[in-house]
Design an enzyme around this catalytic site. Structure first.
Site, mmCIF file in Angstrom:
data_model
loop_
_atom_site.group_PDB
_atom_site.id
_atom_site.type_symbol
_atom_site.label_atom_id
_atom_site.label_comp_id
_atom_site.label_asym_id
_atom_site.label_seq_id
_atom_site.Cartn_x
_atom_site.Cartn_y
_atom_site.Cartn_z
ATOM 1 N N LYS A 1 45.171 -12.372 -77.453
ATOM 2 C CA LYS A 1 44.739 -13.046 -76.040
ATOM 3 C C LYS A 1 43.581 -13.800 -75.973
ATOM 4 O O LYS A 1 43.572 -14.908 -75.231
ATOM 5 C CB LYS A 1 44.144 -11.449 -75.319
ATOM 6 C CG LYS A 1 45.254 -10.398 -75.218
ATOM 7 C CD LYS A 1 46.587 -11.066 -74.786
ATOM 8 C CE LYS A 1 47.686 -10.232 -75.162
ATOM 9 N NZ LYS A 1 48.896 -10.606 -74.911
ATOM 10 N N GLU B 1 35.243 -11.067 -70.049
ATOM 11 C CA GLU B 1 35.713 -11.966 -68.824
ATOM 12 C C GLU B 1 34.690 -11.542 -67.682
ATOM 13 O O GLU B 1 34.342 -10.223 -67.340
ATOM 14 C CB GLU B 1 37.291 -11.823 -68.794
ATOM 15 C CG GLU B 1 37.904 -12.665 -69.396
ATOM 16 C CD GLU B 1 39.576 -12.455 -69.061
ATOM 17 O OE1 GLU B 1 39.795 -11.768 -67.938
ATOM 18 O OE2 GLU B 1 40.315 -12.727 -69.850
ATOM 19 N N HIS C 1 48.458 0.845 -65.439
ATOM 20 C CA HIS C 1 49.434 -0.443 -66.148
ATOM 21 C C HIS C 1 50.689 -0.097 -66.202
ATOM 22 O O HIS C 1 51.448 -1.101 -66.927
ATOM 23 C CB HIS C 1 48.653 -0.592 -67.421
ATOM 24 C CG HIS C 1 47.066 -0.903 -67.366
ATOM 25 N ND1 HIS C 1 46.491 -1.929 -66.776
ATOM 26 C CD2 HIS C 1 46.048 -0.319 -67.789
ATOM 27 C CE1 HIS C 1 45.371 -1.879 -66.730
ATOM 28 N NE2 HIS C 1 44.992 -0.847 -67.399
ATOM 29 N N ARG D 1 58.987 -12.101 -73.566
ATOM 30 C CA ARG D 1 60.269 -11.224 -73.895
ATOM 31 C C ARG D 1 61.167 -11.258 -72.147
ATOM 32 O O ARG D 1 60.215 -11.600 -71.245
ATOM 33 C CB ARG D 1 59.985 -9.904 -73.895
ATOM 34 C CG ARG D 1 58.935 -9.115 -72.804
ATOM 35 C CD ARG D 1 58.781 -7.841 -72.980
ATOM 36 N NE ARG D 1 58.081 -7.222 -71.737
ATOM 37 C CZ ARG D 1 56.602 -7.284 -71.647
ATOM 38 N NH1 ARG D 1 55.976 -7.691 -72.931
ATOM 39 N NH2 ARG D 1 56.248 -6.635 -70.462
#
Ligand code: MV4
Length: 515
Positions: A116, A200, A235, A292
């Site tokens: 990331k 962040e 999630h 994907r």
């Protein structure tokens, strides 16, 4: 075209890939574990190879066995689907090294989007907006406090190797930071074997909007518009739409160009998705790229008319994309509900058992991408998603009504499912008005997961429904006039009067089932 494709997956996506292969005239090879010997994807494919016992660590995750199966059956290519080995750089490399075609992006693109922090660095270099924060892992709490002070609280700690929300911690003040950093590190180490964490600015109450991209091997990179994915729990997405009610044509073009820039920067080829947070002022931030085909790809297929899985295969076979960005615009509205074997009334506890009875929705604008049949045994070895119900209609409102209708037609007996939960969402005023964020589902769990009516009520409704159905049937076999009178609801006490239609229908749909 490819001469034969091995599908390194199971369930609905394996079946989806078999269908794409068949339409392209390409023979397909399924792989299966002990638990899947009779599974629909195995029956549908042209050939099938047993690859091991039920646990995926001993079957669907064993790259070597899968490559062996491809070589043994003379397959030219491997399609990984989603999950399992689909985003493992080493597997993409091993497939290529075995002389096989990988139906997916280059291993290098998987790698550069897998970290990331690397993805953020790449995005920034390409002029892609990201959430303010660090591009590299944090050394210690001191550095974290320094960075957090520079853009203000709350901040979000994230695992560099992460994705999917593991190793994330919201931090609301400097004194919470050291402990949060420790626990984020521990979680990241356990989940990814890498304790690198970065920070962040935390965006409160955004939507999750993602953009589909499609790139061929000759430098054409297109975007296929966005999907709204805010209806999620822990999630796990539950409902997706295309387009997003929060995105108009100018914003679609801007986010699309951003996604294309990110894909180009990664040297991307094949189908991929850029994830964004979209905040209430219409500002958007690149989060990560999924390298994907995604579960929710059908909503994009329905509004663009482009078969993404076919194009994955065509691109892997070296075809050029024949359309241009201006040819692509969403038409109408599509919604997908993920049907899972989870019990919403019981904290979404996974439910196991045999599917004893299955009735599928059909009719205008309804698509069922399923991996189950009556008789399927649902265990705990794999993901609880049984199928996806997808609808398409001219407008969002019509799509919601269509989904509600299709869900009413669906019967799954034998395991608990998320069906009733989806019905409650389709009925919810916030959902109908599009007033949702990534927190909405979890903030409205109670209203959305009320358990079904008490058993006695269902029993009475079932008996009443059966009696009404029987009366209508009898009436139809006598005269037309009597039939019209009876269907209008007329004569059984006051129950046939206005207002009883809804519960009579509910009793028929919900209560009167063969057991
Ligand atoms: C965020 C965020 C708020 N602010 N980053 C969750 C998993 C990973 N893909 C990134 N995630 C988030 N990153 C900042 N700076 C909120 C989330 C997030 C989220 C994102 C997409 C879909 C669902 C989510 C649920 C909770 C948090």
């Amino acid at each position: 075209m490819l001469s034969k494709v091995l599908i390194a997956n199971r369930g609905e996506i394996a079946l989806r890939i078999v269908r794409a292969c068949r339409e392209l005239g390409v023979p397909s090879v399924a792989v299966y574990s002990d638990a899947d010997a009779d599974a629909p994807h195995v029956r549908a494919a042209d050939e099938a190879v047993h690859i091991g016992p039920a646990p995926s660590a001993q079957s669907y995750l064993v790259g070597e066995r899968i490559i062996e199966a491809a070589l043994a059956t003379g397959a030219e290519a491997i399609h990984p689907g989603y999950g399992f080995l689909s985003e493992r750089e080493w597997f993409a490399r091993a497939v290529r090294d075995a002389g096989l075609v990988w139906v997916g992006p280059p291993a290098e693109a998987i790698a550069s989007m897998g970290s990331k922090t690397a993805a953020r660095t790449l995005a920034v270099a390409a002029g892609v907006p990201v959430v303010p924060g660090t591009q590299t892992a944090l050394r210690d709490a001191e550095e974290a406090v320094g960075v957090a002070d520079s853009f203000g609280y709350p901040v979000l700690l994230k695992a560099a190797a992460g994705g999917g929300g593991k190793g994330m911690r919201v931090v609301r003040s400097a004194d919470e930071l050291p402990a949060a950093l420790d626990s984020a590190r521990r979680e990241a180490q356990n989940a990814f074997g890498d304790d690198a964490v970065y920070v962040e600015k935390y965006i409160e109450g955004p939507r999750h909007v993602e953009v589909q991209v499609l790139a061929d091997a000759y430098g054409t990179v297109l975007h296929l518009g966005e999907r709204e994915c805010s209806i999620q729990r822990r999630h796990q997405k539950m409902i997706e739409e295309a387009p997003s009610i929060a995105v108009d044509a100018p914003l679609r073009a801007k986010m699309g160009e951003t996604a294309v820039a990110a894909a180009r920067a990664a040297g991307y080829v094949n189908a991929g998705t850029c994830e964004f947070l979209l905040d209430r002022d219409g500002a958007y931030y690149f989060l990560e790229m999924n390298t994907r085909i995604q579960v929710e790809h059908p909503v994009t297929e329905l509004v663009t008319g482009i078969d993404l899985v076919q194009w994955q295969l065509r691109i892997a076979a070296g075809e050029r994309l024949p359309f241009m960005q201006n040819d692509i615009a969403p038409r109408g509205w599509a919604i997908e509900c993920r049907l899972t074997s989870e019990d919403p009334a019981n904290g979404f506890l996974p439910s196991t058992g045999r599917i004893t009875h299955l009735e599928l929705p059909a009719g205008p604008g309804v698509r069922w991408d399923g991996g189950i049949v009556a008789g399927s045994e649902i265990g705990l070895s794999y993901d609880p998603m049984l199928a996806k119900l997808i609808v398409h209609a001219a407008t969002r409102e019509a799509a919601i009504d269509r989904m509600h209708r299709a869900l009413l037609e669906l019967t799954v007996d034998g395991v608990e499912t998320s069906r009733d939960f989806h019905l409650r969402v389709m009925e919810h005023p916030d959902y109908r008005s599009g007033n949702v964020s990534i927190q909405w589902l979890e903030q409205n769990l109670e209203a959305l997961t009320q358990s079904s009516p008490p058993a006695e009520g269902v029993r009475i409704a079932a008996i009443a429904g059966a009696l009404f159905a029987e009366r209508d049937r009898t009436a139809r076999t006598s005269t037309v006039a009597a039939s019209v009178g009876a269907s209008a609801g007329g004569t059984v006490g006051t129950l046939g009067a206005n207002g009883s239609g809804a519960w009579r229908q509910a009793a028929r749909l919900e209560g009167v089932r063969g057991s």
